[in-house]
Enzyme design. Structure first.
Site, PDB file in Angstrom:
ATOM      1  CE  LYS A  66      -3.483   2.361   2.770  1.00  0.00           C
ATOM      2  NZ  LYS A  66      -4.428   2.295   3.882  1.00  0.00           N
ATOM      3  CD  GLU A 105       9.216  -5.955   7.388  1.00  0.00           C
ATOM      4  OE1 GLU A 105       8.894  -4.845   6.881  1.00  0.00           O
ATOM      5  OE2 GLU A 105       8.950  -6.267   8.561  1.00  0.00           O
ATOM      6  N   GLY A 157      -4.839  -1.888   5.098  1.00  0.00           N
ATOM      7  CA  GLY A 157      -4.027  -3.024   4.642  1.00  0.00           C
ATOM      8  C   GLY A 157      -4.720  -4.363   4.893  1.00  0.00           C
ATOM      9  NE  ARG A 158      -6.678  -3.885  10.994  1.00  0.00           N
ATOM     10  CZ  ARG A 158      -6.021  -2.736  11.152  1.00  0.00           C
ATOM     11  NH1 ARG A 158      -4.832  -2.577  10.572  1.00  0.00           N
ATOM     12  NH2 ARG A 158      -6.515  -1.760  11.871  1.00  0.00           N
ATOM     13  CD  GLU A 187      -1.978  -4.523  11.470  1.00  0.00           C
ATOM     14  OE1 GLU A 187      -0.748  -4.674  11.547  1.00  0.00           O
ATOM     15  OE2 GLU A 187      -2.583  -4.504  10.387  1.00  0.00           O
ATOM     16  CG  HIS A 217      -4.438 -35.828  16.560  1.00  0.00           C
ATOM     17  ND1 HIS A 217      -4.635 -37.043  17.169  1.00  0.00           N
ATOM     18  CD2 HIS A 217      -5.404 -35.719  15.613  1.00  0.00           C
ATOM     19  CE1 HIS A 217      -5.655 -37.665  16.586  1.00  0.00           C
ATOM     20  NE2 HIS A 217      -6.148 -36.871  15.635  1.00  0.00           N
ATOM     21  CE  LYS A 255       5.760  -0.915  10.230  1.00  0.00           C
ATOM     22  NZ  LYS A 255       4.836  -0.179   9.382  1.00  0.00           N
TER      23      LYS A 255
END
Ligand code: F6P
Length: 550
Positions: free
Chosen positions: A208, A214, A268-269, A354, A385, A513
């Site tokens: 965005k 990253e 973003g999400r 978030e 399990h 960050k």
């Protein structure tokens, strides 16, 4: 958003009293006394069925929960969301992911701009591009068709596309494979690149902001890898961008004609519905992507129009409030019984945590009550399990959302009945439990003597009364997946309204960050190590020593 604390809410006080009055009534006892409990506490919307009968509720409790929703003005806040009001107040932004899945022709004016028309224009470009790539008309530098797509992005620019590509893998184009690189850890990118032929690879740089550290590092490394035996003239055939930042995309060297834009009113999400979904469109085709948007839109219409008592996202949200704020549950486990949904709980983690992982109200006052829970989980039957032991017999009350799909998209005999049997059995076991007397009777029938029986009874007893929701769909299709995601988006929204928080910013990711940027410079010798705490100093020193000994 409601500014006053929940502690001052009359409806919340009534719920506290209700909780105290009903704490001794088990769900099992309620099923025994209310034979039509499933009919009473289940509903259908947008291709999904929600069975919420295995919760610690009755009609009175539910009524009180909905009173709280009304008192907190959920309906008014919902109108603001859909109308594009700037409800993300710390960033002064509208929150309009619902406009991304509205049908073509819908007009929505925001700051003098018809965002409905903007959305359709980008969708048309995505359609045209995807048709070229899928047909093989879009070729790489040596004239061969694209075989591999690498989406480079992180957070919302990664989790959504990856989860949806996985969930819809039975619709995938046979020639195309999608890869997802997110982590700044070079092992991530290196492992993907090692399997690729640059001449048949398409990179999507999905960000965005087009500034995320990253993504930028991975994008530059991918470009360098491509240019090892390619020319800059070929970049346009192999690199496209999805972003709101035209200047950043251009500076990186991607042709603006290869940029698929979106807008700052898409969080973003919440961006899977935007051009961030490009990898999905390439993999499954535009028709399926449109069906995915339509499924979400159906859930939007339901959320907007259904009365609160028959409103699936509202019910899911208010049940969550019941456990979080009245029973003190600090986490929610998500259990999709479908391997193609194996990334769904990870996706919901960002969506929910978030959004609602906040400790101050939208107006900045500290919250005096718990807000967003931890979201976690894995597919069934795998989780059974691993951690279901704790869910059944651990000391915490952890509500569970089961997600089950009635039809399979494979033809292997027996598997699907076994899968569904496990899913339904787990929900029943969580609700019923197994009493000490039932354990005693079983062990005695197996021939154990009284002493051996009593030694085992506490271990083999299940408390039961562990609540769960069951979400059912006929088949996992683009439309039902879209509806499922939108359901959770709206659940998260409603809970944010109840807590009075801004669910649409994420300042909590910023501090780390900034510190990482400084420490990176210290590690690489670009800056002198600053004085940190003794732990951080020692860790930096060890990393520097390890680097210089190579
Ligand atoms: O760091 C958190 C975050 O801002 C998320 O909200 C977002 O989805 C992610 O980073 C990626 O951001 P971008 O798409 O701008 O690279």
């Amino acid at each position: 958003m409601a500014a006053t604390s929940l502690n001052d809410s009359p409806a919340f006080h009534r719920l506290q009293a209700r909780h105290a009055e009903t704490s001794a009534i088990t769900i099992r006892a309620q099923f025994a006394s209310e034979p039509d409990r499933f009919q009473q506490f289940s509903m259908h919307a947008a291709g999904l069925t929600l069975d919420y009968s295995k919760n610690r509720i009755d009609t009175t409790t539910l009524g009180l929960l909905l009173d709280l929703a009304r008192e907190r003005a959920v309906e008014a806040q919902r109108s603001k969301l859909f109308a594009g009001e700037k409800i993300n107040t710390t960033e002064q932004r509208a929150v309009l992911h619902t406009a991304l899945r509205a049908p073509a022709g819908q007009t929505l004016w925001l700051d003098g701009q018809n965002v409905g028309a903007d959305v359709q224009a980008v969708l048309m470009r995505m359609q045209a591009f995807s048709e070229q790539v899928r047909s093989g008309d879009w070729t790489g530098r040596d004239g061969r068709a694209i075989t591999d797509i690498v989406n480079i992005g992180i957070g919302g620019s990664y989790l959504g596309p990856k989860m949806v590509c996985q969930a819809l893998r039975s619709f995938a184009h046979p020639r195309l494979t999608c890869h997802f690189v997110s982590n700044v850890d070079g092992h991530d990118l290196a492992a993907v690149l090692a399997r690729l032929d640059p001449a048949t690879t398409l990179f999507i740089i999905a960000s965005k902001t087009f500034t995320t550290a990253e993504t930028m590092m991975n994008a530059h490394s991918a470009r360098s890898w491509f240019l090892q035996d390619g020319s800059t003239g070929d970049l346009a055939k192999h690199f496209v961008a999805v972003s709101t930042n035209l200047a950043g995309v251009t500076a990186f060297g991607i042709d603006p004609a290869n940029m698929f834009p979106f807008w700052d009113w898409v969080g973003g999400r919440y961006s899977i519905w935007s051009a961030i979904g490009l990898s999905v469109v390439l993999l499954v085709g535009f028709t399926h992507f449109r069906a995915f948007l339509d499924g979400a839109h159906q859930m939007d219409s339901h959320f907007q129009e259904a009365p609160l008592e028959r409103n699936m996202p509202v019910l899911l949200a208010m049940l969550g409030i019941w456990y979080r704020n009245l029973h003190g549950s600090s986490s929610v486990s998500i259990a999709p019984y479908h391997q193609d949904l194996s990334l769904f709980s990870g996706y919901l983690q960002q969506l929910d945590m978030e959004s609602n992982g906040k400790r101050v109200s939208a107006t900045g006052e500290p919250l005096t009550i718990a807000s967003g829970p931890v979201i976690w989980g894995d597919t069934g039957t795998n989780g059974q399990h691993a951690y279901f032991q704790l869910l059944h017999q651990g000391s915490d009350l952890i509500p569970i959302d089961f997600i089950a799909v009635l039809g399979a998209s494979h033809t292997l005999p027996g598997h699907h009945a076994a899968l569904l049997a496990n899913c339904f059995a787990q929900a029943e076991a969580f609700m019923r439990g197994k009493t000490a007397d039932e354990v005693r009777a079983d062990l005695t029938a197996q021939g154990l003597g009284p002493v051996a029986v009593e030694a085992l009874v506490p271990h083999k007893t299940f408390p039961g009364d562990r609540p769960s929701n069951m979400l059912l769909m006929e088949a996992l299709t683009p439309a039902t997946l879209g509806a499922l995601i939108a359901l959770y988006e709206h659940k998260v929204f409603v809970q944010g309204v109840i807590w009075g928080i801004n669910s649409f910013d994420q300042w909590g990711v910023e501090l780390g960050k900034v510190l990482a940027k400084n420490i990176e410079q210290e590690l690489t010798g670009l800056a002198q190590p600053e004085r940190h705490d003794s732990s951080t100093n020692a860790l930096i020193a060890m990393a520097r020593a390890a680097a210089s000994s190579k």
